[in-house]
Design a protein around this motif. Structure first.
Motif, mmCIF file in Angstrom:
data_model
loop_
_atom_site.group_PDB
_atom_site.id
_atom_site.type_symbol
_atom_site.label_atom_id
_atom_site.label_comp_id
_atom_site.label_asym_id
_atom_site.label_seq_id
_atom_site.Cartn_x
_atom_site.Cartn_y
_atom_site.Cartn_z
ATOM 1 N N LYS A 60 0.831 -1.205 0.000
ATOM 2 C CA LYS A 60 0.000 0.000 0.000
ATOM 3 C C LYS A 60 0.866 1.256 0.000
ATOM 4 O O LYS A 60 0.598 2.209 -0.736
ATOM 5 C CB LYS A 60 -0.937 -0.027 1.206
ATOM 6 C CG LYS A 60 -2.053 0.956 1.143
ATOM 7 C CD LYS A 60 -3.059 0.685 2.250
ATOM 8 C CE LYS A 60 -4.320 1.471 2.013
ATOM 9 N NZ LYS A 60 -5.394 1.088 2.905
ATOM 10 N N GLU A 61 1.923 1.265 0.802
ATOM 11 C CA GLU A 61 2.841 2.413 0.835
ATOM 12 C C GLU A 61 3.576 2.570 -0.498
ATOM 13 O O GLU A 61 3.746 3.690 -0.985
ATOM 14 C CB GLU A 61 3.859 2.259 1.964
ATOM 15 C CG GLU A 61 3.274 2.400 3.350
ATOM 16 C CD GLU A 61 4.244 1.978 4.450
ATOM 17 O OE1 GLU A 61 4.107 2.525 5.561
ATOM 18 O OE2 GLU A 61 5.111 1.109 4.219
ATOM 19 N N PHE A 63 2.553 1.669 -3.483
ATOM 20 C CA PHE A 63 1.613 2.218 -4.460
ATOM 21 C C PHE A 63 1.441 3.716 -4.242
ATOM 22 O O PHE A 63 1.461 4.490 -5.197
ATOM 23 C CB PHE A 63 0.247 1.522 -4.336
ATOM 24 C CG PHE A 63 0.024 0.387 -5.298
ATOM 25 C CD1 PHE A 63 -0.886 0.505 -6.332
ATOM 26 C CD2 PHE A 63 0.711 -0.803 -5.160
ATOM 27 C CE1 PHE A 63 -1.103 -0.541 -7.216
ATOM 28 C CE2 PHE A 63 0.497 -1.857 -6.032
ATOM 29 C CZ PHE A 63 -0.413 -1.727 -7.068
ATOM 30 N N ALA A 64 1.272 4.124 -2.980
ATOM 31 C CA ALA A 64 1.031 5.541 -2.669
ATOM 32 C C ALA A 64 2.251 6.413 -2.954
ATOM 33 O O ALA A 64 2.128 7.519 -3.477
ATOM 34 C CB ALA A 64 0.609 5.687 -1.205
ATOM 35 N N GLU A 65 3.441 5.901 -2.619
ATOM 36 C CA GLU A 65 4.660 6.708 -2.734
ATOM 37 C C GLU A 65 5.304 6.653 -4.115
ATOM 38 O O GLU A 65 5.891 7.644 -4.560
ATOM 39 C CB GLU A 65 5.674 6.263 -1.679
ATOM 40 C CG GLU A 65 5.200 6.517 -0.255
ATOM 41 C CD GLU A 65 6.037 5.802 0.791
ATOM 42 O OE1 GLU A 65 7.139 5.304 0.462
ATOM 43 O OE2 GLU A 65 5.579 5.729 1.947
ATOM 44 N N GLU A 66 5.225 5.514 -4.778
ATOM 45 C CA GLU A 66 5.920 5.347 -6.052
ATOM 46 C C GLU A 66 4.985 5.181 -7.242
ATOM 47 O O GLU A 66 5.408 5.330 -8.378
ATOM 48 C CB GLU A 66 6.858 4.129 -5.987
ATOM 49 C CG GLU A 66 7.939 4.246 -4.941
ATOM 50 C CD GLU A 66 8.853 3.027 -4.909
ATOM 51 O OE1 GLU A 66 8.652 2.078 -5.703
ATOM 52 O OE2 GLU A 66 9.780 3.022 -4.090
ATOM 53 N N GLY A 128 -10.524 -4.583 3.230
ATOM 54 C CA GLY A 128 -9.576 -3.796 2.429
ATOM 55 C C GLY A 128 -8.138 -4.046 2.816
ATOM 56 O O GLY A 128 -7.321 -4.417 2.002
ATOM 57 N N GLY A 129 -7.821 -3.830 4.088
ATOM 58 C CA GLY A 129 -6.475 -4.081 4.600
ATOM 59 C C GLY A 129 -5.393 -3.393 3.814
ATOM 60 O O GLY A 129 -5.481 -2.209 3.518
ATOM 61 N N GLN A 130 -4.356 -4.130 3.471
ATOM 62 C CA GLN A 130 -3.192 -3.581 2.775
ATOM 63 C C GLN A 130 -3.287 -3.707 1.258
ATOM 64 O O GLN A 130 -2.293 -3.551 0.571
ATOM 65 C CB GLN A 130 -1.926 -4.285 3.285
ATOM 66 C CG GLN A 130 -1.575 -3.963 4.715
ATOM 67 C CD GLN A 130 -1.214 -2.492 4.881
ATOM 68 O OE1 GLN A 130 -0.455 -1.921 4.104
ATOM 69 N NE2 GLN A 130 -1.791 -1.857 5.885
ATOM 70 N N ARG A 131 -4.459 -3.966 0.732
ATOM 71 C CA ARG A 131 -4.632 -4.127 -0.721
ATOM 72 C C ARG A 131 -4.954 -2.768 -1.343
ATOM 73 O O ARG A 131 -6.090 -2.300 -1.234
ATOM 74 C CB ARG A 131 -5.753 -5.112 -1.016
ATOM 75 C CG ARG A 131 -5.520 -6.479 -0.420
ATOM 76 C CD ARG A 131 -6.763 -7.353 -0.576
ATOM 77 N NE ARG A 131 -6.711 -8.524 0.251
ATOM 78 C CZ ARG A 131 -6.185 -9.677 -0.119
ATOM 79 N NH1 ARG A 131 -5.647 -9.793 -1.311
ATOM 80 N NH2 ARG A 131 -6.191 -10.704 0.693
#
Length: 180
Positions: A60-61, A63-66, A128-131
């Motif tokens: 998740k991080e 996807f958000a950061e890169e 949802g979790g980390q997906r």
């Protein structure tokens, strides 16, 4: 003795070095992969977990950061690093087969598509979790599911995973690896 007597792809003669599990989010790839590796007495790699360990960040991080494209490049590199391994079960991320380079990997190994109905995906991933893609609107999730399904069907032996226990799914995969 991984896959002794199993085909490289669909159950013919020969020996597969790697067994890969593909399918949509929530299809049970990680759970079934661990059980299958244990039954086969071989190593197990959850591709997403390997990427998280290597990067020190959650999917998740990443996807958000890169962004998704950078994540997919990491995913391709992680698969390429596994290509020379032996006696291994790999649980691939749901999007891994969508990249042409990655599809070549899945064609070289004993590949199984864990199929679940869309409604079961929704139930299994409700938190949802980390997906990162689970937060997409329902219509976009359905479109993603429909887009990926033909690729999964093309690459892997279809195993119905919906409405079955992980043990039942593992038994069917083992039977298919034995040529049944």
């Amino acid at each position: 003795m991984i896959c002794r007597g199993a085909g490289r792809r669909r159950g013919g003669a020969g020996e597969a070095r790697i067994v890969a599990l593909i399918g949509f989010m929530g299809s049970g790839k990680s759970t079934i992969g661990r059980l299958l590796a244990s039954r086969l007495g071989c190593g197990f790699v959850d591709l997403d977990a390997a990427i998280e360990a290597q990067s020190g960040r959650s999917i998740k991080e990443l996807f958000a950061e890169e962004g998704e494209a950078a994540f997919r490049a990491r995913e391709s590199a992680a698969l390429a690093a596994l290509d020379s391994r032996r006696r291994l079960v790999v649980a691939a991320g749901g999007g891994a087969p969508m990249t042409a380079k990655n599809r070549a990997f899945f064609r070289r190994v004993a590949c199984f598509y864990l199929e679940i109905p869309f409604e079961e995906f929704l139930r299994r991933t409700a938190g949802g979790g980390q997906r990162p893609l689970r937060s997409l609107p329902l219509s976009e999730l359905k479109a993603l599911y429909e887009k990926r399904r033909p690729v999964y069907e093309q690459l892997g032996v279809r195993i119905r995973a919906g409405g079955r226990s992980p043990q039942e799914v593992v038994e069917e995969i083992l039977d298919r690896l034995r040529g049944g």
